[in-house]
Motif scaffolding. Structure first.
Motif, mmCIF file in Angstrom:
data_model
loop_
_atom_site.group_PDB
_atom_site.id
_atom_site.type_symbol
_atom_site.label_atom_id
_atom_site.label_comp_id
_atom_site.label_asym_id
_atom_site.label_seq_id
_atom_site.Cartn_x
_atom_site.Cartn_y
_atom_site.Cartn_z
ATOM 1 N N GLY A 140 111.380 -39.259 -95.675
ATOM 2 C CA GLY A 140 112.065 -40.411 -95.113
ATOM 3 C C GLY A 140 112.434 -41.480 -96.116
ATOM 4 N N TRP A 141 112.099 -41.287 -97.388
ATOM 5 C CA TRP A 141 112.378 -42.286 -98.421
ATOM 6 C C TRP A 141 113.539 -41.838 -99.301
ATOM 7 C CZ3 TRP A 141 109.831 -47.005 -99.673
ATOM 8 C CH2 TRP A 141 108.846 -47.364 -98.749
ATOM 9 N N ARG A 142 114.197 -42.834 -99.923
ATOM 10 C CA ARG A 142 115.324 -42.574 -100.800
ATOM 11 C C ARG A 142 115.101 -43.255 -102.144
ATOM 12 N NH1 ARG A 142 120.463 -44.893 -98.234
ATOM 13 N NH2 ARG A 142 119.030 -46.614 -97.810
ATOM 14 N N LEU A 143 115.784 -42.735 -103.146
ATOM 15 C CA LEU A 143 115.794 -43.350 -104.478
ATOM 16 C C LEU A 143 117.228 -43.734 -104.805
ATOM 17 C CD1 LEU A 143 114.568 -44.106 -107.241
ATOM 18 C CD2 LEU A 143 114.915 -41.717 -107.951
ATOM 19 N N ARG A 144 117.436 -45.017 -105.100
ATOM 20 C CA ARG A 144 118.760 -45.522 -105.447
ATOM 21 C C ARG A 144 118.750 -45.901 -106.916
ATOM 22 N NH1 ARG A 144 123.550 -47.125 -106.197
ATOM 23 N NH2 ARG A 144 124.809 -48.153 -104.585
ATOM 24 N N VAL A 145 119.650 -45.322 -107.703
ATOM 25 C CA VAL A 145 119.723 -45.562 -109.138
ATOM 26 C C VAL A 145 121.033 -46.268 -109.476
ATOM 27 C CG1 VAL A 145 119.864 -44.486 -111.418
ATOM 28 C CG2 VAL A 145 118.294 -43.560 -109.687
ATOM 29 N N VAL A 146 120.928 -47.427 -110.122
ATOM 30 C CA VAL A 146 122.094 -48.152 -110.628
ATOM 31 C C VAL A 146 121.950 -48.198 -112.137
ATOM 32 C CG1 VAL A 146 123.385 -50.316 -110.626
ATOM 33 C CG2 VAL A 146 122.251 -49.536 -108.527
ATOM 34 N N ALA A 147 122.787 -47.437 -112.839
ATOM 35 C CA ALA A 147 122.656 -47.303 -114.294
ATOM 36 C C ALA A 147 123.944 -47.732 -114.974
ATOM 37 C CB ALA A 147 122.310 -45.867 -114.665
ATOM 38 N N SER A 148 123.857 -48.747 -115.829
ATOM 39 C CA SER A 148 125.047 -49.263 -116.505
ATOM 40 C C SER A 148 125.600 -48.270 -117.515
ATOM 41 C CB SER A 148 124.716 -50.594 -117.201
ATOM 42 O OG SER A 148 123.631 -50.435 -118.097
ATOM 43 N N ARG A 149 124.734 -47.463 -118.107
ATOM 44 C CA ARG A 149 125.181 -46.343 -118.933
ATOM 45 C C ARG A 149 124.138 -45.239 -118.794
ATOM 46 N NH1 ARG A 149 123.117 -45.870 -124.450
ATOM 47 N NH2 ARG A 149 121.663 -47.559 -124.958
ATOM 48 N N GLY A 242 103.407 -43.602 -104.303
ATOM 49 C CA GLY A 242 102.720 -43.165 -103.094
ATOM 50 C C GLY A 242 101.928 -44.291 -102.447
ATOM 51 N N SER A 243 101.300 -45.128 -103.275
ATOM 52 C CA SER A 243 100.552 -46.271 -102.755
ATOM 53 C C SER A 243 101.476 -47.252 -102.047
ATOM 54 C CB SER A 243 99.813 -46.962 -103.902
ATOM 55 O OG SER A 243 99.143 -48.123 -103.457
ATOM 56 N N HIS A 244 102.682 -47.459 -102.627
ATOM 57 C CA HIS A 244 103.634 -48.366 -101.978
ATOM 58 C C HIS A 244 104.113 -47.795 -100.652
ATOM 59 C CE1 HIS A 244 106.739 -51.385 -101.473
ATOM 60 N NE2 HIS A 244 107.548 -50.392 -101.146
ATOM 61 N N VAL A 245 104.363 -46.502 -100.606
ATOM 62 C CA VAL A 245 104.780 -45.879 -99.341
ATOM 63 C C VAL A 245 103.724 -46.115 -98.267
ATOM 64 C CG1 VAL A 245 105.159 -43.654 -98.196
ATOM 65 C CG2 VAL A 245 106.270 -44.135 -100.388
ATOM 66 N N ALA A 247 101.412 -48.491 -98.158
ATOM 67 C CA ALA A 247 101.350 -49.912 -97.804
ATOM 68 C C ALA A 247 102.512 -50.291 -96.898
ATOM 69 C CB ALA A 247 101.361 -50.763 -99.072
ATOM 70 N N PHE A 248 103.688 -49.768 -97.174
ATOM 71 C CA PHE A 248 104.862 -50.062 -96.349
ATOM 72 C C PHE A 248 104.666 -49.526 -94.931
ATOM 73 C CE2 PHE A 248 109.006 -49.221 -94.535
ATOM 74 C CZ PHE A 248 109.763 -50.311 -94.895
ATOM 75 N N GLU A 249 104.232 -48.299 -94.829
ATOM 76 C CA GLU A 249 104.060 -47.695 -93.505
ATOM 77 C C GLU A 249 102.958 -48.384 -92.709
ATOM 78 O OE1 GLU A 249 106.273 -45.835 -92.585
ATOM 79 O OE2 GLU A 249 107.102 -44.795 -94.321
ATOM 80 N N ASP A 250 101.980 -48.970 -93.409
ATOM 81 C CA ASP A 250 100.889 -49.683 -92.734
ATOM 82 C C ASP A 250 101.223 -51.146 -92.458
ATOM 83 O OD1 ASP A 250 99.405 -47.376 -92.773
ATOM 84 O OD2 ASP A 250 98.217 -47.929 -94.538
ATOM 85 N N GLY A 251 102.453 -51.588 -92.800
ATOM 86 C CA GLY A 251 102.862 -52.963 -92.549
ATOM 87 C C GLY A 251 102.264 -53.972 -93.502
ATOM 88 N N GLN A 252 101.838 -53.517 -94.693
ATOM 89 C CA GLN A 252 101.194 -54.421 -95.656
ATOM 90 C C GLN A 252 102.163 -54.995 -96.681
ATOM 91 O OE1 GLN A 252 97.913 -52.322 -97.439
ATOM 92 N NE2 GLN A 252 97.078 -51.671 -95.467
ATOM 93 N N VAL A 253 103.435 -54.612 -96.616
ATOM 94 C CA VAL A 253 104.434 -55.137 -97.541
ATOM 95 C C VAL A 253 105.088 -56.362 -96.918
ATOM 96 C CG1 VAL A 253 106.601 -54.655 -98.737
ATOM 97 C CG2 VAL A 253 104.836 -52.873 -98.580
ATOM 98 N N ASP A 254 104.974 -57.497 -97.576
ATOM 99 C CA ASP A 254 105.469 -58.764 -97.043
ATOM 100 C C ASP A 254 106.545 -59.321 -97.977
ATOM 101 O OD1 ASP A 254 105.964 -61.272 -96.045
ATOM 102 O OD2 ASP A 254 103.860 -61.899 -95.971
ATOM 103 N N PRO A 255 107.826 -59.127 -97.668
ATOM 104 C CA PRO A 255 108.896 -59.624 -98.544
ATOM 105 C C PRO A 255 108.850 -61.124 -98.756
ATOM 106 C CG PRO A 255 109.754 -58.076 -96.926
ATOM 107 C CD PRO A 255 108.351 -58.380 -96.523
ATOM 108 N N ASN A 256 108.442 -61.878 -97.741
ATOM 109 C CA ASN A 256 108.376 -63.331 -97.889
ATOM 110 C C ASN A 256 107.304 -63.739 -98.889
ATOM 111 O OD1 ASN A 256 110.241 -64.784 -95.837
ATOM 112 N ND2 ASN A 256 109.367 -63.087 -94.672
ATOM 113 N N ALA A 257 106.180 -63.041 -98.875
ATOM 114 C CA ALA A 257 105.132 -63.324 -99.861
ATOM 115 C C ALA A 257 105.628 -63.005 -101.266
ATOM 116 C CB ALA A 257 103.880 -62.520 -99.540
ATOM 117 N N ASN A 258 106.387 -61.920 -101.395
ATOM 118 C CA ASN A 258 106.943 -61.557 -102.696
ATOM 119 C C ASN A 258 107.872 -62.645 -103.224
ATOM 120 O OD1 ASN A 258 105.569 -59.196 -102.232
ATOM 121 N ND2 ASN A 258 107.373 -57.903 -102.015
#
Length: 282
Positions: A140-149, A242-245, A247-258
């Protein structure tokens, strides 16, 4: 205070004055050392870094370090190279770069997306991220790459990987949208003077994953806002993602805190830090 690669001539002509060097990029000593940490370093003939092959740049760098009476840089990793070059540690000050002002409203992270922004070259570690993604592939996750070169050989490591989108440079407005939607920025660099994308992403609410060879340790961010891994290690990169996944699924990622963390590490604080460093080195 003069930026590296511009100070060499002026320093020689001001030999009786205080000469403060601002080293914005790691020097050849730590670049060569760091490239040896790459677990995939012997797999391909990656494009070499300019600092490794440009003799004129090496000469300028040597003159600047020889004549500098002190130095300022944005990361502990960059400072290590200055010490290896002969500048005493007590004559070096590390002042981390600042973060842009956060938006008035920080979006909740609904997209399960890891974001990479930078050059697709060996020192940025994109090939390591590609291998980590190939092995991990979180459902269910994606990787987005923005590479200038992009090193063509590194482009090959990304080709055909599932749930990966690769583009070149994008307009600033689009990049902000990517920061807004992504859950985490990954900066797996082997060599990084600091990594301005760290502050940009943090201000927009992203969590951060980066190596000890970036400016991330100097931002002094708590977990799970930031995770720091060893450069060149695919296993540590996989563990952090994997740890971030989880934490995200458990609702522990808080964008406002970031984003609040970014507000505490502003460009104003950087300017104050530079003035303080200059006062102590003069």
């Amino acid at each position: 205070m003069i930026y590296s690669n511009y100070a060499w001539c002026a320093f020689q002509q001001a030999a009786t004055q205080t000469r403060i060097l601002f080293q914005y990029h790691p020097n050849v000593h730590v670049i060569s050392e760091a490239m040896g940490l790459d677990e995939l370093g012997d797999r391909q003939n990656w494009q070499r870094e300019l600092e490794e092959v440009d003799d004129k740049r090496k000469f300028k760098e040597g003159v600047e370090v020889e004549f500098a009476t002190g130095a300022i840089c944005a990361s502990t990793f960059t400072a290590r190279g200055l010490i290896m070059s002969g500048i005493r540690a007590e004559r070096i000050r590390v002042v981390p770069y600042g973060c842009p002002p956060p938006p008035a409203v920080v979006r909740q992270k609904r997209d399960r997306t890891f974001l990479f922004v930078g050059q697709g070259v060996q020192r940025k570690g994109l090939h390591l991220l590609a291998e980590a993604w190939r092995r991990l592939q979180p459902p269910g996750w994606r990787l987005r790459v923005v590479a200038s070169r992009m090193d063509p050989l590194i482009a090959q490591t990304l080709h055909g990987l599932p749930s990966v989108t690769v583009t070149g440079s994008v307009p600033h407005a689009e990049l902000r949208e990517l920061y807004d939607s992504a859950s985490a920025l990954v900066l797996p660099s082997l060599v990084e003077g600091f990594g301005l994308v760290l502050g940009e992403a943090l201000a927009r609410g992203c969590s951060l994953i980066g190596t000890t060879n970036t400016g991330l340790p100097d931002l002094a961010l708590p977990s799970p806002v930031a995770q720091i891994v060893q450069p060149g290690s695919i296993a540590e990169l996989m563990d952090a993602m994997g740890s971030h996944v989880s934490a995200f699924e458990d609702g522990q990622v808080d964008p406002n805190a970031n984003s609040r963390m970014a507000a505490q590490r502003s460009w104003r604080e950087f300017r104050v830090g530079i003035r303080d460093a200059l006062n102590k080195l003069n």
